[in-house]
Write a protein that holds these residues in place. Sequence first.
Motif, PDB file in Angstrom:
ATOM      1  N   ARG A 180       0.830  -1.093   0.085  1.00  0.00           N
ATOM      2  CA  ARG A 180       0.083  -0.161  -0.098  1.00  0.00           C
ATOM      3  C   ARG A 180       0.943   0.959  -0.084  1.00  0.00           C
ATOM      4  N   GLU A 184       1.435   4.258  -2.649  1.00  0.00           N
ATOM      5  CA  GLU A 184       1.313   5.875  -2.365  1.00  0.00           C
ATOM      6  C   GLU A 184       2.443   6.503  -2.840  1.00  0.00           C
ATOM      7  N   ARG A 236      -2.860   5.420  -8.350  1.00  0.00           N
ATOM      8  CA  ARG A 236      -3.960   5.728  -7.347  1.00  0.00           C
ATOM      9  C   ARG A 236      -5.243   4.645  -7.757  1.00  0.00           C
ATOM     10  N   GLU A 237      -5.457   4.094  -8.796  1.00  0.00           N
ATOM     11  CA  GLU A 237      -6.182   3.069  -9.427  1.00  0.00           C
ATOM     12  C   GLU A 237      -5.826   1.697  -8.490  1.00  0.00           C
ATOM     13  N   HIS A 240      -6.881   2.082  -4.903  1.00  0.00           N
ATOM     14  CA  HIS A 240      -8.258   2.060  -4.467  1.00  0.00           C
ATOM     15  C   HIS A 240      -8.632   0.903  -4.631  1.00  0.00           C
ATOM     16  N   ILE A 244      -9.594  -2.837   2.053  1.00  0.00           N
ATOM     17  CA  ILE A 244      -9.553  -1.888   2.863  1.00  0.00           C
ATOM     18  C   ILE A 244      -9.098  -2.507   4.287  1.00  0.00           C
TER      19      ILE A 244
END
Length: 247
Positions: A180, A184, A236-237, A240, A244
């Motif tokens: 993750r 970023e 960024r895709e 997403h 989570i």
Amino acid sequence: MSKTIIAVNQLKKDFFVGEITVHALKGVDLKIQEGEFVAILGTSGSGKSTMLNILGCLDKPTGGTYILDDVSMGELSKNELANLRNNKLGFVFQSYNLLPRTTALENVELPLFYNPGVKSRERRERAIAALESVGLADRMHHMPNQMSGGQQQRVAIARSLVNDPVVILADEATGNLDTRTSYEIMALLQDLNEQGKTIVFVTHETDIARFTTRNVVFRDGHIIREEPVNNRLLAREMLHALPIEED
């Protein structure tokens, strides 16, 4: 037509280990245009780190030429190289290389201390702007040990931007980060590239290289393949799409 920012021709680098000569680079030719986001790939010992050290003016080649932003590096003195390195290049390292007892803001200000034309007020303003650009306006007075690995790498990226360099050189910049956080950082670098920054990104991770616009693959001191990145990934895709995380 875009400008050639980096041009190397027949670049060679030899290291001497006892009586043995190691040919780390064996006549490399490479051009990088303004606004490119280039990944330099290869396994350990391929020559990619040696190449980055020469591009960063941290080491000198044994042979060949290196032209950065229309200036031939082989004709510069040690002091001239240091000055050029501070004004035209931004560095991002795997281990962040932040001063541990110094705030994020002070770490970002550091390159500007070597620029006598920048006064203290401007130095502070530029460092604040750089931290804001990487999303760390609320962390500028934190020490490195008060920040996550991803936040520390953002400080390092802000530090690389503060002198408005012509090229950002990143060495395994996601190597110490989880998936993750890696995405970023790549999203941030893609944003900077969209704004016109030229980025050279050394990595051994082929999946990370898919976020760049061109891949240059090294093996045994040679470039064995150069190719544009088809079906480029957008960080960024990808972010997403990650599940989570539960607290």
